[in-house]
Design an enzyme around this catalytic site. Sequence first.
Site: not given
Lengths: 216, 216, 216, 216
Positions: A148-150, A153
Site C-alpha cells: 500500500g503506502c510503502v 511512496s
Amino acid sequence: MSELEIYQKQGFGNSSGIGQRPALLIIDFVNGFANPEQFGGGNIQEAIENTQGLLAEARALGLPIAFTRVVYADDGSDAGVFTLKAPSLTQLTENSFGSQIVEQLKPQDGEYIVRKTQPSAFFGTNLTAWFVSKGVDTVLVTGCTTSGCVRASVIDSMSYNFRTVVATDCVGDRALGPHEANLFDMEQKYADLMTSSEIIAVLYERVPTETAAGPR
Amino acid sequence: MSELEIYQKQGFGNSSGIGQRPALLIIDFVNGFANPEQFGGGNIQEAIENTQGLLAEARALGLPIAFTRVVYADDGSDAGVFTLKAPSLTQLTENSFGSQIVEQLKPQDGEYIVRKTQPSAFFGTNLTAWFVSKGVDTVLVTGCTTSGCVRASVIDSMSYNFRTVVATDCVGDRALGPHEANLFDMEQKYADLMTSSEIIAVLYERVPTETAAGPR
Amino acid sequence: MSELEIYQKQGFGNSSGIGQRPALLIIDFVNGFANPEQFGGGNIQEAIENTQGLLAEARALGLPIAFTRVVYADDGSDAGVFTLKAPSLTQLTENSFGSQIVEQLKPQDGEYIVRKTQPSAFFGTNLTAWFVSKGVDTVLVTGCTTSGCVRASVIDSMSYNFRTVVATDCVGDRALGPHEANLFDMEQKYADLMTSSEIIAVLYERVPTETAAGPR
Amino acid sequence: MSELEIYQKQGFGNSSGIGQRPALLIIDFVNGFANPEQFGGGNIQEAIENTQGLLAEARALGLPIAFTRVVYADDGSDAGVFTLKAPSLTQLTENSFGSQIVEQLKPQDGEYIVRKTQPSAFFGTNLTAWFVSKGVDTVLVTGCTTSGCVRASVIDSMSYNFRTVVATDCVGDRALGPHEANLFDMEQKYADLMTSSEIIAVLYERVPTETAAGPR
C-alpha cells in the site's frame, strides 16, 4: 521462461545503489496499523521491531528522519475516493489513538512528521521539499503496508530521482502474498532491496564520520 | 483467514463507482510495449485489441481521451533513477519506433498526448490540469503494464480524487503473476475492476445523450 | 512608513544565500520572447545578452543547466485557462520559430530542456526531479518575463527549498513597471537579488575547483 | 505606449470567465495577518470585512469553501528557505493565536482547512484533489496578501485549469503599491478581477437553484 527471466531479458532489476546523503523514511507505523483488529496483522509487528535498530543507527549517524501518519479531518471534510474504497480510514484523525506513531518509534525533535490522506508519503505533502532542504539523495524506506503506502511512496521517491532502498525486514503487510508480490515489483523497477543490517553496514562506510552525532 | 477475508474484515474493497464525467486514459500502448522482444509479451497484445472497442465507444460518446508515451531526451539528459533500474528505457525517444503509439489506437486531433519519463501518467505532466479543464470526475484506465505504469497511474488518479476504474481486459503485462497481484491490490484499495463491456454498458446509461457525438 | 520599512519591520527581506551546489535555470529565452512584435520588448534583449556571460561561466564550472520553452500541442488539445487569458500563446508549438531557444544561448548536449505550458518551470514538469538527480541546492534564475514565468518559477523554486537567486541583469520584461515591482516582491519574500557579476564571484569561491570543467 | 497597451497589443488581458461549479478560496485570513504589528496592515482588515458578505452568499448557495492557514511545526523541523527570507513566519504554529482563522470568518463543518508552509494554497497540499472531489471548475479567490499568497495561489489555480477570479475588494496587502501591481499582473495573465458584488450577481444567475441551501 520464469517471470524473473522475462524481467532480466528486458533489462529490469538493476541496482540504483545508495548515494552520499541518505535519509530514513518511516511510513505509517502508527497504532492503527500495529493492531491486527484495525489495519494491522501479518508481519507488521515484526517490521516495527526491526525498524527500532535502523532508527537508532540513523539517529547516531545524524541522518534526516521523516515519519508519516494518516490523518483525516475530524469533520470528514477531506474524505475522498480513498475513503470510498476503505471507509474505515476516516477513523484516523489527529487525536485518535490509531493515528499516533507507535511508542517504540517515537519521533524526536527535529524529525519531520508528514500528515497525509493518500497512500504516497509525497502526495499532497512537503516531503520532497524537506528532503531538498536536507540535501538528500537516497531514501531508505521502512513502514507499512508493503503493498500500500510503502509501494506508493517508493514509486514517488524514485520518480523524484531519490535513489530508493526498501529495508526488507522493516516493511510489513497484513497479508504475505501482496507483501512478496510488491517486493518483487519494487526490486525490478523502482528500488533496491536490502536488509537493515546490510543498509547499516553501507551507511557506516558511506556517511562522513564528522556528520555522525557521536560514537556508536 | 484468506487474504481477501483479511481485507474485507478491515473494510477494504468497496466500490468507488463511475461518476458523471468519465475520461479514457490509455497508458503506454506504444510499439515498444507491444513487442515481446522489447518491453512487451504476456497479455499485452490482447489488451491492445480489447482497447480498440472501448476507444471507439469513448469517441462515439465524446469522452475526453488521453494517451501516454514514454519519451526520453535524445541526449540522455533526463536519465535518472528509473533508468538506473531499467537502462533500456532510454531507447524510447521522441522519434524512435518503440515510443510511437500503436497503429490500432492512433490518436485523433484533440486527444491529449502525455509525454512522460516516470511510471505515473500524472507525475511531472499536466494530465491533472487537462482533466480539470474537461470537468472529468472519473478515469477509465487501460494500458500497460498492469504492475508498472498502470498501477502507478491508478494510485495518482485515485489520490487526485478521480473515481478510477481499471478495464480488466484492456490492461496487460509481460508476466501474469504481477498482473494478477496488482489487479488484487488496485481493487482492494484504489479502483474498481470492470470489463470493457461492463464499462460501456454503464457509459450508455450515464453519459447524457446530448454529449454523444452521434448514434452508435 | 515606506513600503520597504513595512516589510523590514515585519521581518521580511532577509538573505537565503547561495549553497554548495548551484544550478542555472534559463526561462523562456525563445525567439518569440526576444521579438517585441510577439511577446518581447522592454529590457528582454539586454537580459539575453547579459545571460551569455553567466551561461559561459556556468558551463566552465560544470554547473547543471536547464532551459525552458513554452510548447503547446499543434492541434490545440492542451489549450486551457492560460490560453483563454492570452490566446496568442498557442502559436508556440514544437517546431514554431517563436518557441526555439535564441541562437545566442543554444543548449548543449546534457543540458536539460523543459517543455512547459504554464508559467512556472516546475509546474507539470520534471524539473524538480532533475535538480534532485544533480544534487542541486541553489537555483540561479535568468529569463523572461520577470513578472510572469520568472516570478512563478521563483515561487516554486523557493517552495521546493532550493535557495533561489535572481540574476537582476539577466531577467527582463516587456514593461519596466511590472519588472521592478516583481523584483521587489521576490527579494522581500522568495529570493536574493544579485547581478551576474556578483553571482560569478561567489561561484568561483564556492564551487569546488575539481568540479570545474577546466581553467577559465 | 503605456504598459497596458503593450499587454493588449501582445494579446494578454482577456477574460477566462466563471464556469458552472465555482468554489470559494479564502487565503490566510488569520489573526497574524489581521494584526498590523505582526503581518497585517494596509487594506487587509477591510478585505476581511468584505469577505464576510461573499462567504455568507457562498454558504447560502452551497458552494465548496476552502480556507488556508500558515502552520509550521512547533519544533521548527519544517523550516526552510521561506523562513530564511522571513524568519518570523515560524511563529505561526498549530495552536498559536496568530495562525487561527479570524473570528469573523470562522469555518463551519464540512469546509476544508488547508495547512500550508509555502505561499501557494496548492503547494504541498491536497487542495487540487479536494476541488476535484467537488467537481469545481472555477476558484473565487479572497485573502491576503495580494502580492504574496494570493498571487502564488492564483498562478497555481490557473495552472491547474481552474477558471480563476480575484475578488478585488476581498484581497488585501500590508502595502498598497504591491497590492496594485499584483492585481495588474494577475488580470493580464492569470485571473479575472471582479468585485464581490459582481461575483455574487453572476453566482445567482449561474448556480442551479436546486444546489442552493435555501432562500437568501
